[in-house]
Motif scaffolding. Structure first.
Motif, PDB file in Angstrom:
ATOM      1  N   TYR A  19       0.817  -1.217   0.000  1.00  0.00           N
ATOM      2  CA  TYR A  19       0.000   0.000   0.000  1.00  0.00           C
ATOM      3  C   TYR A  19       0.850   1.266   0.000  1.00  0.00           C
ATOM      4  N   ALA A  20       1.949   1.257   0.765  1.00  0.00           N
ATOM      5  CA  ALA A  20       2.823   2.431   0.812  1.00  0.00           C
ATOM      6  C   ALA A  20       3.418   2.707  -0.560  1.00  0.00           C
ATOM      7  N   ALA A  21       3.833   1.651  -1.252  1.00  0.00           N
ATOM      8  CA  ALA A  21       4.396   1.820  -2.597  1.00  0.00           C
ATOM      9  C   ALA A  21       3.335   2.331  -3.566  1.00  0.00           C
ATOM     10  N   PHE A  22       2.090   1.897  -3.370  1.00  0.00           N
ATOM     11  CA  PHE A  22       0.994   2.364  -4.228  1.00  0.00           C
ATOM     12  C   PHE A  22       0.778   3.866  -4.079  1.00  0.00           C
ATOM     13  N   LEU A  23       0.879   4.372  -2.849  1.00  0.00           N
ATOM     14  CA  LEU A  23       0.711   5.802  -2.624  1.00  0.00           C
ATOM     15  C   LEU A  23       1.779   6.616  -3.340  1.00  0.00           C
ATOM     16  N   GLU A  24       2.933   6.018  -3.545  1.00  0.00           N
ATOM     17  CA  GLU A  24       4.006   6.664  -4.301  1.00  0.00           C
ATOM     18  C   GLU A  24       3.790   6.524  -5.801  1.00  0.00           C
ATOM     19  N   GLU A  25       3.211   5.392  -6.212  1.00  0.00           N
ATOM     20  CA  GLU A  25       3.135   5.043  -7.626  1.00  0.00           C
ATOM     21  C   GLU A  25       1.899   5.580  -8.333  1.00  0.00           C
ATOM     22  N   PHE A  26       0.761   5.687  -7.662  1.00  0.00           N
ATOM     23  CA  PHE A  26      -0.480   5.956  -8.398  1.00  0.00           C
ATOM     24  C   PHE A  26      -0.493   7.276  -9.174  1.00  0.00           C
ATOM     25  N   PRO A  27       0.245   8.331  -8.724  1.00  0.00           N
ATOM     26  CA  PRO A  27       0.243   9.546  -9.554  1.00  0.00           C
ATOM     27  C   PRO A  27       1.108   9.417 -10.809  1.00  0.00           C
ATOM     28  N   GLN A  28       1.962   8.382 -10.874  1.00  0.00           N
ATOM     29  CA  GLN A  28       2.900   8.231 -11.988  1.00  0.00           C
ATOM     30  C   GLN A  28       2.233   7.510 -13.166  1.00  0.00           C
ATOM     31  N   THR A  29       1.209   8.108 -13.705  1.00  0.00           N
ATOM     32  CA  THR A  29       0.436   7.447 -14.763  1.00  0.00           C
ATOM     33  C   THR A  29       1.252   7.209 -16.030  1.00  0.00           C
ATOM     34  N   HIS A  30       2.330   7.986 -16.206  1.00  0.00           N
ATOM     35  CA  HIS A  30       3.157   7.812 -17.409  1.00  0.00           C
ATOM     36  C   HIS A  30       3.918   6.486 -17.388  1.00  0.00           C
ATOM     37  N   LEU A 197      -4.619  17.400  -8.694  1.00  0.00           N
ATOM     38  CA  LEU A 197      -5.139  17.211  -7.341  1.00  0.00           C
ATOM     39  C   LEU A 197      -4.075  16.634  -6.415  1.00  0.00           C
ATOM     40  N   VAL A 198      -3.253  15.756  -6.945  1.00  0.00           N
ATOM     41  CA  VAL A 198      -2.162  15.180  -6.147  1.00  0.00           C
ATOM     42  C   VAL A 198      -1.201  16.282  -5.710  1.00  0.00           C
ATOM     43  N   GLU A 199      -0.989  17.275  -6.555  1.00  0.00           N
ATOM     44  CA  GLU A 199      -0.129  18.399  -6.182  1.00  0.00           C
ATOM     45  C   GLU A 199      -0.716  19.138  -4.983  1.00  0.00           C
ATOM     46  N   PHE A 200      -2.017  19.344  -4.985  1.00  0.00           N
ATOM     47  CA  PHE A 200      -2.674  20.021  -3.858  1.00  0.00           C
ATOM     48  C   PHE A 200      -2.637  19.164  -2.593  1.00  0.00           C
ATOM     49  N   LEU A 201      -2.747  17.855  -2.758  1.00  0.00           N
ATOM     50  CA  LEU A 201      -2.843  16.930  -1.626  1.00  0.00           C
ATOM     51  C   LEU A 201      -1.509  16.276  -1.273  1.00  0.00           C
ATOM     52  N   HIS A 202      -0.431  16.804  -1.820  1.00  0.00           N
ATOM     53  CA  HIS A 202       0.888  16.173  -1.654  1.00  0.00           C
ATOM     54  C   HIS A 202       1.253  15.951  -0.186  1.00  0.00           C
ATOM     55  N   GLU A 203       1.057  16.974   0.634  1.00  0.00           N
ATOM     56  CA  GLU A 203       1.426  16.869   2.050  1.00  0.00           C
ATOM     57  C   GLU A 203       0.622  15.775   2.751  1.00  0.00           C
ATOM     58  N   THR A 204      -0.670  15.723   2.485  1.00  0.00           N
ATOM     59  CA  THR A 204      -1.523  14.706   3.104  1.00  0.00           C
ATOM     60  C   THR A 204      -1.126  13.307   2.654  1.00  0.00           C
ATOM     61  N   ILE A 205      -0.835  13.145   1.372  1.00  0.00           N
ATOM     62  CA  ILE A 205      -0.439  11.838   0.845  1.00  0.00           C
ATOM     63  C   ILE A 205       0.875  11.389   1.466  1.00  0.00           C
ATOM     64  N   GLU A 206       1.828  12.324   1.615  1.00  0.00           N
ATOM     65  CA  GLU A 206       3.123  11.986   2.216  1.00  0.00           C
ATOM     66  C   GLU A 206       2.960  11.580   3.674  1.00  0.00           C
ATOM     67  N   GLU A 207       2.089  12.260   4.405  1.00  0.00           N
ATOM     68  CA  GLU A 207       1.840  11.916   5.812  1.00  0.00           C
ATOM     69  C   GLU A 207       1.206  10.530   5.918  1.00  0.00           C
ATOM     70  N   THR A 208       0.263  10.244   5.019  1.00  0.00           N
ATOM     71  CA  THR A 208      -0.376   8.929   5.011  1.00  0.00           C
ATOM     72  C   THR A 208       0.639   7.840   4.715  1.00  0.00           C
ATOM     73  N   LYS A 209       1.503   8.087   3.748  1.00  0.00           N
ATOM     74  CA  LYS A 209       2.530   7.106   3.391  1.00  0.00           C
ATOM     75  C   LYS A 209       3.477   6.856   4.557  1.00  0.00           C
ATOM     76  N   ALA A 210       3.852   7.922   5.256  1.00  0.00           N
ATOM     77  CA  ALA A 210       4.753   7.785   6.407  1.00  0.00           C
ATOM     78  C   ALA A 210       4.099   6.957   7.507  1.00  0.00           C
ATOM     79  N   ASN A 211       2.808   7.175   7.746  1.00  0.00           N
ATOM     80  CA  ASN A 211       2.090   6.405   8.770  1.00  0.00           C
ATOM     81  C   ASN A 211       1.993   4.932   8.386  1.00  0.00           C
ATOM     82  N   VAL A 212       1.736   4.678   7.102  1.00  0.00           N
ATOM     83  CA  VAL A 212       1.653   3.291   6.630  1.00  0.00           C
ATOM     84  C   VAL A 212       2.992   2.591   6.786  1.00  0.00           C
ATOM     85  N   GLU A 213       4.064   3.270   6.403  1.00  0.00           N
ATOM     86  CA  GLU A 213       5.398   2.679   6.519  1.00  0.00           C
ATOM     87  C   GLU A 213       5.774   2.445   7.974  1.00  0.00           C
TER      88      GLU A 213
END
Length: 240
Positions: A19-30, A197-213
């Motif tokens: 799940y933590a890796a997914f939070l890093e990967e999902f914005p990388q649609t390219h 939207l990921v740019e706007f939510l970057h801080e929240t996503i990073e905090e979530t990833k840190a908690n998951v890890e």
């Protein structure tokens, strides 16, 4: 978000990651091969992801004007799409099915003349021209001038003399290609909105990833102690 994670790892386009890796990967649609992007499965996943992010954004940032944000995103997208400058979709969905790499892509918004492009060197210019189906030969100056043409002239309006041998300019599309371009454009716009939207939510996503890890790093004993602490706090709240 966990439902989207399950949707991703169980799809043909996704990867079997945590799940933590997914939070890093999902914005990388390219990173997702083009062959999967026009499938119903990917379109449904992208739709669900965009809907989730929109809902989360509206709940966490209610003072932001999302309609205004998306209006600007759509205006910029239309301009970039016409010029073949949407990252990963420079050929508007009519390429070989492989996504362009960051090495191929040159954002011409940062260049005001062909002379500035010359500084990138012959190899970089050759890669960028090839990615757009344009001729790659000539001097560095000629390559730069050819590429700079695409900043102000959509690919479908360029003189055919600029295209590589055997490449059919986008203006001469079959009905199937027109449908493919339309479908590609729809998916590409969703991807652009997701990234915004990921740019706007970057801080929240990073905090979530840190908690998951952090939770993933806990030992069994630490997890049991954490559960016991929560249980005691809950009992204290109920009976205290």
């Amino acid at each position: 978000m966990h439902e989207l994670y399950n949707e991703y790892v169980n799809s043909k386009f996704g990867q079997l990651i945590d799940y933590a890796a997914f939070l890093e990967e999902f914005p990388q649609t390219h990173n997702i091969p083009r062959t999967h992007k026009l499938t119903r499965q990917y379109k449904e996943y992208s739709t669900h992801l965009l809907e989730y992010l929109v809902s989360f954004f509206q709940r966490t940032q209610p003072l932001q004007d999302l309609d205004k944000i998306f209006s600007k995103v759509e205006a910029e997208f239309e301009e970039h799409w016409a010029g073949g400058m949407v990252h990963g979709w420079e050929d508007k969905g009519l390429g070989n099915g492989q996504p362009l790499t960051t090495q191929d892509f040159i954002d011409l918004d940062y260049y005001s003349s062909a002379d500035e492009l010359v500084e990138l060197g012959p190899d970089k210019l050759k890669q960028a021209l090839a990615a757009l189906g344009l001729k790659t030969g000539g001097t560095v100056q000629q390559r730069a001038e050819r590429l700079f043409l695409t900043k102000v002239t959509p690919l479908e309006e360029l003189d055919r003399k600029h295209f590589a041998k055997g490449y059919r300019p986008l203006a001469r599309k079959t009905n199937d290609e027109i449908l493919q371009v339309t479908a590609s454009k729809e998916v590409a716009l969703m991807e652009v909105k997701i990234k915004r939207l990921v740019e706007f939510l970057h801080e929240t996503i990073e905090e979530t990833k840190a908690n998951v890890e952090k939770k993933q790093a806990l030992t069994y004993e630490e997890m049991e102690a954490e559960r016991e602490e929560v249980k005691l706090l809950w009992y204290g709240y109920i009976f205290g």
